[in-house]
Design an enzyme around this catalytic site. Sequence first.
Site, short mmCIF file in Angstrom:
data_model
loop_
_atom_site.label_atom_id
_atom_site.label_comp_id
_atom_site.label_asym_id
_atom_site.label_seq_id
_atom_site.Cartn_x
_atom_site.Cartn_y
_atom_site.Cartn_z
N PRO A 2 0.82 -1.21 0.00
CG PRO A 2 -0.16 -1.14 2.12
CD PRO A 2 0.79 -1.89 1.28
CD GLU A 3 4.22 2.93 -3.38
OE1 GLU A 3 4.37 4.09 -3.76
OE2 GLU A 3 4.85 1.97 -3.85
CE LYS A 60 4.59 5.47 1.40
NZ LYS A 60 5.94 4.91 1.51
NE ARG A 124 7.00 -9.15 5.49
CZ ARG A 124 7.44 -8.54 4.41
NH1 ARG A 124 6.95 -8.84 3.24
NH2 ARG A 124 8.39 -7.66 4.48
NE ARG A 251 12.91 -0.01 1.20
CZ ARG A 251 13.65 -0.67 2.09
NH1 ARG A 251 14.70 -1.36 1.71
NH2 ARG A 251 13.36 -0.64 3.37
#
Length: 261
Positions: A2-3, A60, A124, A251
């Site tokens: 999700p962004e 977010k 997670r 990243r």
Amino acid sequence: MPELIEIEAYRRLAEAKALGRPIAEVVAPDAWWLKGGLTAGALSDALVGRVFTAARRTGKRLLLETSGAGPLLGLRFGMTGKLLVDGTAGVDELIYSSNRDVGAWDRLMVVFDDGGDLRVRDARRLGGAELEPDEARLGPDAAGLTPAVLARVLGTSRAPLKARLMDQARVSGLGNLLVDEILYRSGLDPARPAGSLDPAEVRRLAGWIRRTLDRLGDLGSHAGEVGPARRPGGVCPRDGTPLVRRTIGGRTTWSCPTHQR
DNA sequence: ATTGTGGCCTGCCCGC
DNA sequence: TGCGGGCAGGCCACAA
């Protein structure tokens, strides 16, 4: 994962289906998921008997306002968190996340008097809930970013452009996939120093941030042009150049060495 | 202050 | 068929 785009879908879901319903019970079985010293008991005390009155979003983070001078509830979804109201998910599919229906992954459940509920399912455990989150810690939301504000975000920084755009304290809402997509469309090298963009490039980038968010708003963060090519052997959909895989801003980063300059 | 790095969480996928 | 290792990325703590 999700962004901004997915969280906005969660916000709309909460706004449409979770407001105005008296809260009967709060179940928060995972203490680790509660942040800022929050406990299940305190959260229950804070919410039971109230209703959610508004659903807001910054970057977010989803913010649920409560009635009767109640506290603001802040929800983060990490990369695998989903919002469900009465069993309906805010998004259909989440890349990198299992879409299995596993109740053990429910980290927070707000049960309404009518028997329905709002819950966060986070396999997670990278998300979390807190009361009265510090709203000043997040930069301006990426949706609606003007060239002037973007110029301030970039400043004279020598950090990689991509790292600056993912810094939630500078501008909030953009994650790894979305930034790769935006820079791909903008034709800008993610490794460029953030402050090295000239005014025309800043305007171009601001325009592609807006258009990318608009365009993917109904499709999801993963539905971009370059998304499917982010894999070994992937080539640029635009010019056929083999994509380059690097680590930028900590990243995994995919970009086209030909048209991203 | 700014920038970079490493660790955390755990499901999933690949190769053996 | 089972198992181990690597990977995913948002966020935070910490270091230089």
